[in-house]
Design an enzyme around this catalytic site. Structure first.
Site, PDB file in Angstrom:
ATOM      1  N   GLY A 168       0.813  -1.202   0.000  1.00 19.11           N
ATOM      2  CA  GLY A 168       0.000   0.000   0.000  1.00 19.11           C
ATOM      3  C   GLY A 168       0.843   1.247   0.000  1.00 19.11           C
ATOM      4  N   GLY A 169       0.210   2.363   0.336  1.00 21.63           N
ATOM      5  CA  GLY A 169       0.879   3.648   0.244  1.00 21.63           C
ATOM      6  C   GLY A 169       1.988   3.840   1.251  1.00 21.63           C
ATOM      7  N   MET A 170       1.967   3.095   2.364  1.00 20.12           N
ATOM      8  CA  MET A 170       2.979   3.289   3.398  1.00 20.12           C
ATOM      9  C   MET A 170       4.013   2.180   3.453  1.00 20.12           C
ATOM     10  SD  MET A 170       0.982   4.955   6.650  1.00 20.12           S
ATOM     11  CE  MET A 170       2.518   5.009   7.564  1.00 20.12           C
ATOM     12  N   VAL A 227       3.473  -5.729   3.312  1.00 16.41           N
ATOM     13  CA  VAL A 227       3.236  -6.747   4.332  1.00 16.41           C
ATOM     14  C   VAL A 227       3.703  -8.081   3.760  1.00 16.41           C
ATOM     15  CG1 VAL A 227       1.548  -7.883   5.810  1.00 16.41           C
ATOM     16  CG2 VAL A 227       1.251  -5.479   5.218  1.00 16.41           C
ATOM     17  N   LYS A 230       5.026  -6.253   8.599  1.00 16.72           N
ATOM     18  CA  LYS A 230       4.774  -5.008   7.879  1.00 16.72           C
ATOM     19  C   LYS A 230       6.013  -4.120   7.966  1.00 16.72           C
ATOM     20  CE  LYS A 230       1.605  -1.048   7.896  1.00 16.72           C
ATOM     21  NZ  LYS A 230       0.376  -0.503   8.516  1.00 16.72           N
ATOM     22  N   ASP A 268     -11.646   2.176  12.891  1.00 18.63           N
ATOM     23  CA  ASP A 268     -11.826   1.661  11.538  1.00 18.63           C
ATOM     24  C   ASP A 268     -12.366   0.229  11.574  1.00 18.63           C
ATOM     25  OD1 ASP A 268     -11.821   1.927   8.773  1.00 18.63           O
ATOM     26  OD2 ASP A 268      -9.798   1.142   8.559  1.00 18.63           O
TER      27      ASP A 268
END
Length: 697
Positions: A24-26, A29, A43, A137
């Site tokens: 993903g953007g960060m 994993v 991660k 979330d």
């Protein structure tokens, strides 16, 4: 799962990396295995972001947040380090499908399974909140179903209870349709925000549909803030439990511990993830994970191991989402809302029982308080709601009195109490003003919660989620009590009457007994008629609902099944009371017995007899020549029976019907009685008092 690519590390700390679960953007994993063969989701922050101190701190904070939660309902953090200038986090790998995948593959869950899911998740939320955190979330994609039950994952945007959480772009992270209204509006959030998300999750699990949906994100968020949740496909029993969780006002949502208790699953409900197709899916994924970690092979393109594992275990990638938070219920609160002065849990303060040595035989005991000359003559029946009793004030409006000493708690002067008032979930009091708008108040404090223009002429009844009323245009209408809006409206089945109909709500049904003698049962979710009968009596007895049965007074005392109206048993009224146009008065159900007055006889019947006539436990002959529609009150070991000429109340032992004493109030008019917390509240002719009761030795 994808194979490792050029530049991917082969090992991080004790973990040998076997493949890529997601990116993903960060960061990425990886699927890893330690020296003992234990699998993990590892991660790692992207190299180009590792030098951003803010993001690195946020990344490390995620591990700290997750580690603070010690309950079994979350994916445990196994390790967290910085290696080569890049921080990484290793978390327990969960091989089962996410709730989102499970519902889309196997369809909505049945009621026992949803209850078990709610029970597990609410206990997990309690653990998260006890650690001083808010998940922020909770959604189906962040719940993994394992052989031991559901587990909550992804603490990427979890934060302490105070403060706001912003993404690197300054946006407030919230998954459309699952984030609470206060999250959507960028306001301060607390544990109640997770409760809203839980409610939305349970709607999806029970129906396969989102509680809030639209064609684009902005429209979904608008529905969350202003709309009514879509509960189609949710059973009436679950709808009553889930509804309060989706209240717009966070102060009105139940606490996780209350949700866990309310949703207590039936025996065997956990079999959903131990037996059946879903359990088999979970078992296949977990077995595949064991085989892969046992072999220790690194996944490379084209190998059978990779192909098999891609279909069986890839759901574990959600354990630590690489994006760090991007999109993919009463009731008395235990927490205080940051924006409202809401009382903590307010139990019903129980009065001490009387014993036979406390009073002289045949003599009425002293009142706990009163009589107070504060109520409207011949007004509404008192309404006990936990620590207060609501009455129709002599000077107009509502008056809330403390149940313990009768002192005034609060008033609502602009309310038309003649139009009725009801309680929702033992938390709210709902009433109507002179302009026909409906208002809700916190029962204990009188704080005004909401109002809505519903053209209300008279309130009929309420359940845990809705208020039911008759409009000035003679429509039967349901108003959502937690998200004030009209849910449905339909024409009343009988002509408008100057004397309002009587009704009771429960079990997903609203039973209305109107002044033409017609009884109509409607579905509380849709307003559609389920069954109706005529000639039940025109003097206005109030129906009583218990479990799956409704009890009707009038020309007969009749027990009918709520679902289809089938007669369980019936007992005709005495000829004299029928000739007087009254018949049986309003029945009262206590445990498995029904109490009702017909002419000058009071009866106690067994409710569980499936025959044409009920079993008579006893009957009590009352002095007088008239009839009454007043319902008996039953509290402790006593039954309070209104006299047929409305001049006294006879109090008897509810089991043996031995006479204990007679209560008289020196006023005129019918007695109105209600009971709760070892007290009986009696109102007559503008005076109200609270009486003690005898209890079990």
């Amino acid at each position: 799962m994808q194979s490792l690519a050029t530049g991917d590390p082969l090992r991080l700390g004790p973990y040998r990396l076997l493949g890529v679960l997601g990116e993903g953007g960060m960061g990425k994993v990886y699927f890893g295995r330690d020296g003992s063969g234990r699998p993990a989701a590892v991660k790692v922050l992207r190299p180009d972001l590792a030098h951003d101190r803010h993001l690195a701190q946020r990344f490390v904070r995620e591990a700290e947040m997750a580690r603070a939660v010690t309950g079994k309902g979350v994916a445990r953090v196994l390790d967290a380090q910085t290696e080569g200038g890049r921080p990484w986090i290793a978390a327990e790998f969960l091989a089962g499908p996410t709730l989102d995948e499970a519902v889309r593959t196997y369809g909505p869950m049945d009621e026992p399974t949803v209850r078990a899911l709610a029970h597990y998740l609410s206990r997990t939320l309690h653990d998260i909140h006890a650690a001083g955190l808010v998940h922020r979330d909770l959604k189906p994609a962040n719940i993994v179903l394992t052989s031991s039950g559901p587990r909550v994952i992804d603490f990427g945007i979890a934060r302490p209870e105070h403060g706001l959480t912003l993404t690197t772009t300054g946006q407030i992270p919230v998954t459309p349709g699952y984030g609470a209204p206060e999250q959507v509006l960028g306001q301060r959030v607390g544990p109640a925000s997770d409760v809203f998300s839980l409610g939305a999750v349970l709607v999806f699990a029970a129906s396969g549909r989102r509680a809030f949906d639209a064609t684009h994100v902005a429209a979904v968020q608008y529905e969350v803030v202003h709309g009514t949740p879509d509960l189609d496909g949710v059973t009436p029993a679950l709808r009553d439990l889930i509804g309060p969780c989706l209240a717009k006002d966070p102060a009105l949502r139940p606490a996780p511990t209350q949700i866990a208790a309310a949703f207590a699953p039936p025996k065997g409900a956990v079999r959903a993830w131990r037996k059946g197709p879903l359990a088999e899916d979970i078992a296949r994924r977990e077995a595949a994970t064991k085989r892969l970690t046992a072999s220790g092979h690194t996944v490379v393109p084209g190998t059978p191991t990779r192909r098999r594992f891609l279909g069986l275990a890839a759901a574990g990638a959600g354990v630590l989402a690489a994006g760090g938070g991007g999109a993919a219920w009463w009731l008395t609160r235990e927490e205080r809302s940051p924006t409202h002065d809401v009382p903590q849990a307010v139990p019903t303060p129980a009065a001490a029982f009387l014993s036979l040595i406390d009073v002289k035989p045949g003599e009425a005991p002293a009142a706990l308080w009163g009589p107070l000359d504060v109520t409207a003559a011949n007004g509404q029946v008192p309404l006990p709601v936990r620590d207060v009793v609501i009455v129709q004030a002599k000077t107009g409006g509502l008056l809330a009195l403390s149940v313990t000493d009768g002192k005034e708690r609060w008033r609502a002067k602009d309310i038309d109490a003649d139009a009725g008032f009801v309680s929702v979930a033992d938390r709210l009091v709902v009433a109507v003003d002179d302009e026909r708008s409906v208002h809700a108040f916190v029962a204990s404090t009188g704080r005004h919660v909401w109002s809505t223009d519903a053209d209300a002429d008279h309130l009929l009844a309420a359940d845990a989620t809705h208020v039911y009323l008759i409009t000035a245009g003679n429509e039967l209408r349901a108003v959502d009590a937690w998200n004030p809006a009209v849910t449905w409206s339909r024409t009343m089945p009988s002509p408008r009457s100057a004397i309002p109909a009587r009704a009771a709500a429960g079990g997903g049904r609203l039973v209305v007994h109107d002044r033409t003698g017609q009884v109509t049962c409607v579905d509380t979710a849709t307003g559609t008629t389920r069954w109706s009968v005529k000639s039940q009596g025109t003097n206005g007895p109030v129906p009583a609902i218990s479990d799956d049965t409704v009890y009707l007074g009038g020309s007969s005392l009749t027990a009918r099944k709520l679902d289809k109206g089938d007669v369980v048993w019936t007992e005709s009224a005495d000829e004299r009371s029928r000739n007087a146009g009254v018949g049986w008065g309003s029945p009262t159900v206590d445990e498995d017995r029904v109490y009702a007055v017909d002419s000058y006889n009071a009866y106690r019947y067994g409710t569980l007899v499936n025959s044409k006539s009920p079993t008579t436990d006893w009957y009590e002959v009352l002095e007088g020549v008239g009839s009454t529609v007043t319902a008996p009150a039953v509290e402790g070991t006593t039954a309070w029976l209104p006299g047929p000429d409305e001049d006294y109340v006879r109090v008897v032992d509810k089991k043996t019907h031995d006479w204990l004493f007679t209560l008289t109030m020196k006023r005129e008019g019918p007695y109105a009685m209600a009971s709760d917390g070892n007290r009986v509240f009696v109102d007559r002719g503008g005076r109200v008092l609270a009486m003690p009761v005898f209890g079990k030795a």
